[in-house]
Design an enzyme around this catalytic site. Structure first.
Site, PDB file in Angstrom:
ATOM      1  N   ASN A  97      -6.415  -2.860   1.622  1.00 54.19           N
ATOM      2  CA  ASN A  97      -6.272  -4.321   1.633  1.00 54.19           C
ATOM      3  C   ASN A  97      -7.650  -4.935   1.814  1.00 54.19           C
ATOM      4  O   ASN A  97      -8.433  -4.444   2.618  1.00 54.19           O
ATOM      5  CB  ASN A  97      -5.447  -4.776   2.847  1.00 54.19           C
ATOM      6  CG  ASN A  97      -3.960  -4.631   2.608  1.00 54.19           C
ATOM      7  OD1 ASN A  97      -3.514  -4.494   1.478  1.00 54.19           O
ATOM      8  ND2 ASN A  97      -3.201  -4.663   3.687  1.00 54.19           N
TER       9      ASN A  97
ATOM     10  N   ARG B 278       0.821  -1.226   0.000  1.00 56.74           N
ATOM     11  CA  ARG B 278       0.000   0.000   0.000  1.00 56.74           C
ATOM     12  C   ARG B 278       0.852   1.272   0.000  1.00 56.74           C
ATOM     13  O   ARG B 278       0.586   2.187  -0.783  1.00 56.74           O
ATOM     14  CB  ARG B 278      -0.991  -0.023   1.157  1.00 56.74           C
ATOM     15  CG  ARG B 278      -2.135  -1.034   0.933  1.00 56.74           C
ATOM     16  CD  ARG B 278      -3.050  -1.125   2.123  1.00 56.74           C
ATOM     17  NE  ARG B 278      -2.283  -1.477   3.320  1.00 56.74           N
ATOM     18  CZ  ARG B 278      -2.721  -1.300   4.557  1.00 56.74           C
ATOM     19  NH1 ARG B 278      -3.910  -0.761   4.775  1.00 56.74           N
ATOM     20  NH2 ARG B 278      -1.966  -1.636   5.569  1.00 56.74           N
TER      21      ARG B 278
END
Ligand code: FE
Ligand code: MG
Ligand code: ZN
Ligand code: ZN
EC number: 6.2.-.-
Lengths: 811, 329
Positions: free
Chosen positions: A50, A32
């Site tokens: 996620n 990320r």
């Protein structure tokens, strides 16, 4: 990219927006923040999160930037990530401000947990930088490195679900953890000297060693010849000075380990150079983040410099430091140089580095257990307070040497030192597979587990329980197979319990509920009774897979084969469908079915398994088969010689076997190489070493007979019985064996018209045999398949069992 | 010995052989059944068929073995054995002299044990339909008040004791059957254990488990008990009484003496605090002179029987499905 149609028009400068799905190992690896940084760089707005399927992104900006994003997601992914798929769909353009990392959306995870990785270069330079706040901190890590699998209790991979839960982040570490632009953003094991795990030094009686500097004290003790139990990533190691013959002998005596080679840890490639031959492939493998033990060819001075470390072996197992703690030991020994340049210079310190698994029981992972079980071996303990949740031994690999071209007319292993093709330290994934030089596993554990092996197709979830020796278990989900870390030999209760625990833990971290259970045909293996019990408890179908069928299926699984193919298994023993011990088999494998096309001529095993531990008994068996019984007592002054002759003559406790491993034992016994094996496979390894030292020879004329489908090497054994030169005999054995096997396979190929040949079984760890046999088979238009992502020995059995089960129960 | 019409005379002969050898008040009544008074209490009954090759072996023969075997099965409940029955299946042509020897041996065993054979039967089968002789014996006995012995009563912490050397019978039989040049001095341990059991029960009435490790040996018996009781066991190899000759023969043969049959040994499990008293009582009896504490019962949900080896390692003493199949890969 998933969609083939051009989604974006790079000539279009008006803003567009896409929703992107990324699948693979993309959680807990800094994915990320990587997306976040890319978005900032490309001036995109949107978000990333996620979820159960991996990572989801919405990005908005100009078309060219979005296209760059899509390609870089795949090509520039963080080190520990493994991107299997990136797909995108257009979405509505909205008023958006900036780019955000959103909270995880929970759900059923399909992203898995990553293996443990060696300390990365960035962290390494921090711990050698006196100005850095992590200077000499032994638990330094970041999203690109550090422990993962071994500290995770259950999913999702978040700090509270790991053994880092008890360490509260200090403000400085917290800032790193929260900052998307930091290398430690959401690095779950993030820690520093203020807030993280600490080292403790204990005397062998458990008494605390007061020391201002535990690392300096550890090095002082190692140099003084002490044996230290050092807690690492996957468990405790026993370490000592590899150059101190007296210490190494003491370690052998205390560990009751006679002859079996130890691995050695050295500071870096430069430190290795004087002792072993290390080509480019080997170097890459040694330095890979998986940091396996790599078997390397010894140079002449090696044994003299490290006496007793790997006696009689042609190779030495070498590994580089991987935990920060390991590096700090070498750093201390080198006089605490600043920076990382010192690692490029040779350093004298060489540490024997062996798993602390007394009596063949599982690796010790727990502090209290270490004090209890290792106090008779170690002189002192180096411990820490970060719990190891799952034990994981060091992996052991070797670079598969390419068979020399037949046109060169060379024998085995010549001129292969600088094999140019890259090895494949990351057998699955995006690093590019090369067809020639490859990693060959001997033991697959830390650094690789629980990385998935891609299967040719999806199917039911299977739990495969493996065999008995060097056991692993395997769980499948969809088209992925997860082979556990090496569990060990199931001859003791602790290892059996460890099998049961590993099944539970892997089911948990992979979120797999098995639908089918498989085991070996041997009724007395714990893995078999465990499988049957598990299936009964869960109301699941359960069945047995023949040992050598599983060996072949294991190689088929990783190469995406369903058959029909020819399978050649050269192995120790495994129970056959006729109740006898097989082990040198030519099979036709087709999906879940197999047919035994042929086998090696049976030899008697005088005394059953005792014959596997005492090669002289196999030699006696060969003499009996040759009608030369009267030589048994003359050749072998063993107290049981007369008894063994009698047993052979009366066929008393002499089960027969077609095992190739026992053929090696017979040869070793006849050549006087070894009468009794100090460890499993020793005789065959010594024989291989002798053959390698001698160099190639022509095969023996008429050294074997093909009697229908039975391949008989008795003529060769007869010749060895009359050979005084063990080196020549060993070379002749390997050469003739390879030629006989090749001819046998070719004949079967002619009959069956099958042109794909799969090679499996423990004997393929023998490099001389593997290279020579491959060379001979490659003279004809065959496709050969070797074990690659799992060991060819019983460590790979569970994968094969699972693949057979998936074909037996197609969805 | 013949079968069929001419066999009638022969059957009579055999009958008389038995009657004279086993002679007792019950047989003398010449009824199809024995009738007797039984004392009050819990009665136990056991039956065992005996098939052994060779029929005569060092230390005994199928005759005494068939008496000892059933007496021991009864005694393993802590019971006093009272009466036996015997049933013979004879193969046509079986030498009468051998039969006489076997019957004599049975009679002696029964007399020595003080347990009469009170009823019996004989059948003759055609040649090649039997293996010389098969003998089935059945026994009844009474359990003394307050004694409660059963395979499911082993508890973690309990002591495991064996009454003497293990593996003798199996190795003795094998060495004569195969005419081995080694292991020839080994004798079968066949013996009736009820006297020893009586002494043990008198010393420690609260014995938990008693069993005679016959076929499958000590290893199989301990695994059975572990599973029945839902416990594990930890044995100490160095404490196991094994004759040097048995150990050597097994080493040569590649066999494990723990899986070799015994016919005159028992394994007993009792509370740790009773172990000394029990061992003392056993060692004063001729059949328990070599009694040894070999390990203890532990908690274990896998019910593993483990052994600490002489080298300090630990291994599982497996429960084998059949013979010792090769497994080393
Ligand atoms: Fe195998
Ligand atoms: Mg019985
Ligand atoms: Zn790092
Ligand atoms: Zn901190």
């Amino acid at each position: 990219m998933g969609s083939k149609e051009p989604l974006l028009d790079s000539r279009d400068f008006s803003p567009c927006a896409v929703r992107i799905r990324v699948r693979g190992q993309v959680q807990g690896v800094g994915f990320r923040p990587f997306v976040y940084r890319l978005a900032l760089e490309l001036e995109l707005s949107g978000w990333v999160l996620n979820d159960a399927d991996g990572v989801e992104i919405e990005a908005q900006g100009d078309g060219a930037a979005l296209e760059t994003l899509l390609s870089r997601l795949k090509n520039d992914a963080p080190d520990l990530a493994q991107v299997d798929e990136v797909s995108a769909v257009s979405v509505e353009v909205l008023p958006r401000l900036g780019f955000a990392i959103l909270e995880s959306r929970s759900g059923h995870a399909h992203t898995g947990i990553t293996p443990d990785a060696a300390i990365c270069p960035a962290c390494l330079s921090e711990i050698f930088d006196p100005a850095n706040r992590r200077y000499r901190y032994p638990f330094t890590n970041c999203t690109h490195c550090g422990p993962r699998y071994t500290i995770t209790r259950h999913l999702p991979y978040d700090r509270p679900n790991t053994s880092m839960a008890k360490f509260a982040l200090c403000p400085a570490c917290r800032r790193e953890y929260d900052d998307p632009l930091d290398r430690r953003f959401h690095a779950q094991p993030n820690a520093c000297a203020v807030c993280g795990p600490r080292l403790t030094l204990l005397e062998k009686d458990g008494q605390l060693i007061e020391s201002d500097d535990p690392i300096a004290e550890t090095v002082r003790r190692l140099r003084a010849g002490q044996i230290l139990a050092i807690k690492g990533i996957g468990g405790f190691h026993l370490m000592c000075d590899a150059r101190n013959a007296e210490t190494v002998a003491r370690l052998r005596q205390r560990k009751q380990r006679e002859g079996k080679p130890f691995a050695v840890m050295l500071a870096g490639i430069a430190s290795i150079a004087p002792w072993v031959i290390c080509g480019e492939s080997e170097r890459q493998l040694l330095e890979a983040r998986e940091r396996p033990i790599v078997l390397l060819q010894k140079l002449p001075g090696c044994d003299a410099a490290m006496p007793g470390v790997a006696p009689g072996m042609a190779e030495l197992g070498v590994l580089l430091p991987y935990a920060p703690l390991h590096y700090l030991l070498f750093h201390e020994a080198a006089g605490r140089p600043t920076g990382t340049a010192w690692l490029a210079a040779p350093h004298a310190l060489a540490l024997v580095c062996t798993s602390a698994n007394p009596g063949g029981e599982p690796l010790v992972t727990d502090n209290a257990e270490a004090l209890r079980r290792l106090s008779a071996i170690a002189d002192a303990f180096v411990m820490h307070d970060r719990e190891i949740v799952v034990g994981c031994d060091d992996s052991v690999v070797r670079v598969h040497k390419k068979a020399p071209s037949p046109l060169m007319g060379e024998g085995w292993g010549e001129g292969e030192r600088a094999a140019t093709p890259l090895p494949n330290p990351l057998p699955q994934g995006e690093r590019g597979q090369t067809a020639l030089a490859r990693v060959g596993f001997i033991r697959r554990a830390r650094g690789y587990t629980p990385r998935a092996i891609k299967l040719p197709r999806a199917g039911r979830s299977v739990l495969a329980c493996g065999g008995w020796f060097k056991n692993t278990i395997c769980l499948t989900r969809g088209d992925e197979a997860f082979v556990s870390q090496h569990i060990g030999d199931l001859d003791n209760a602790a290892t059996c319990r460890s099998l049961a625990d590993t099944v539970q833990h892997l089911m948990g971290v992979l979120e797999i509920e098995p639908e089918v259970v498989v085991h070996d045909l041997h009724p007395d293996f714990f893995s078999t009774s465990f499988a049957v019990g598990f299936a009964r408890q869960h109301g699941l179908p359960v069945f047995g897979v023949q040992h050598h069928h599983a060996h072949i299926a294991s190689v088929m699984a990783e190469h995406g084969l369903a058959g029909p193919i020819l399978g050649l298994t050269l192995d120790g023993v495994g129970l056959g469908t006729d109740g006898t011990a097989w082990g040198g088999e030519l099979l036709r494998v087709d999906g879940a079915r197999f047919e035994r096309l042929g086998h090696l001529k049976e030899l008697a095993l005088p005394g059953g398994d005792r014959a596997a531990r005492e090669p002289w008994r196999m030699a006696a068996s060969a003499l009996n088969a040759l009608g030369r019984d009267e030589e048994i007592e003359r050749r072998f002054l063993h107290s049981a010689a007369t008894a063994v002759r009698e047993m052979l003559e009366k066929n008393l406790n002499c089960p027969t076997t077609s095992s190739c491993g026992r053929l090696f034992d017979a040869a070793a016994g006849l050549l006087g190489v070894r009468e009794i094996s100090a460890f499993e496979g020793q005789a065959a390894m010594l024989l291989e070493g002798l053959a390698q030292a001698h160099g190639p020879v022509a095969p023996m004329n008429a050294g074997y007979i093909m009697q229908g489908s039975v391949l008989n090497f008795l003529p060769l054994l007869e010749r060895l019985a009359d050979t005084d030169d063990a080196g020549f005999g060993a070379a002749l054995f390997h050469s003739t064996l390879a030629h006989g096997l090749a001819e046998w396979v070719m004949a079967a190929r002619g009959r069956t018209e099958l042109n794909e040949v799969v090679l499996g079984g423990g004997c393929f760890l023998n490099a001389v045999l593997r290279v020579e046999l491959s060379r001979l088979l490659n003279l004809s238009p065959l496709t050969l398949y070797h074990a690659q992502d799992v060991p060819p020995n019983d460590g790979g059995l569970s994968l094969g069992q699972a693949w057979v089960a998936m074909q037996e129960f197609p969805c | 010995m013949t079968h069929g019409s001419g066999g009638r005379a022969m059957a009579q002969l055999i009958e008389e052989l038995f009657l004279t050898a086993f002679d007792n008040e019950y047989l003398r009544q010449m009824n199809d059944q024995a009738s007797f008074q039984i004392p009050a209490g819990r009665m136990v009954m056991a039956t065992d068929s005996h098939v052994v090759s060779p029929l005569f072996f060092p230390g005994g023969d199928i005759g005494c073995l068939s008496v000892h075997g059933t007496i021991n099965d009864v005694a393993m409940a802590g019971a006093v054995p009272l009466y036996l029955s015997a049933s013979f299946i004879l193969e046509e042509g079986f030498p009468l002299a051998d039969l006489a020897r076997i019957v004599e041996s049975m009679a002696n065993a029964s007399r020595q044990a003080g347990v009469p054979i009170v009823t019996g039967d004989t059948k003759v089968v055609e040649r090649n339909k039997g293996d010389g002789v098969f003998i089935t014996t059945t026994g009844v006995g009474i359990v003394p008040h307050g004694v409660n012995i059963s395979g499911d009563l082993a508890r973690p912490g309990d002591a495991i004791i064996v009454s003497g050397t293990v593996g003798d019978h199996g190795v003795a039989i094998l060495s004569v059957r195969e005419n081995l040049s080694f292991g020839t001095s080994i004798q079968s341990d066949t013996a009736a254990l009820h006297g020893l059991v009586a002494a043990m029960v008198a010393a420690v009435p609260g014995i938990h488990v008693l069993r005679d490790p016959t076929r499958g040996g000590l290893a199989t018996t301990l695994n059975e008990i572990a599973r029945q009781s839902g416990v594990g066991m930890m044995l100490r190899e160095t404490n196991l009484p094994i004759r040097t000759e048995v150990r050597a023969a097994c080493e040569f043969l590649g066999l494990d003496p723990l899986y070799s049959a015994n016919e005159g040994k028992l394994v007993v499990i009792c509370r740790q605090e009773d172990a000394d008293a029990l061992l003392e009582a056993m060692r004063t009896h001729p059949l328990g002179q070599d009694a040894a504490l070999i390990g203890e019962v532990i908690e274990d949900d896998h019910h593993f029987v483990q052994m600490e080896t002489a080298f300090g390692g630990r291994r599982i003493v497996d429960w084998l499905t059949g013979e010792q199949l090769p497994r080393i890969c």
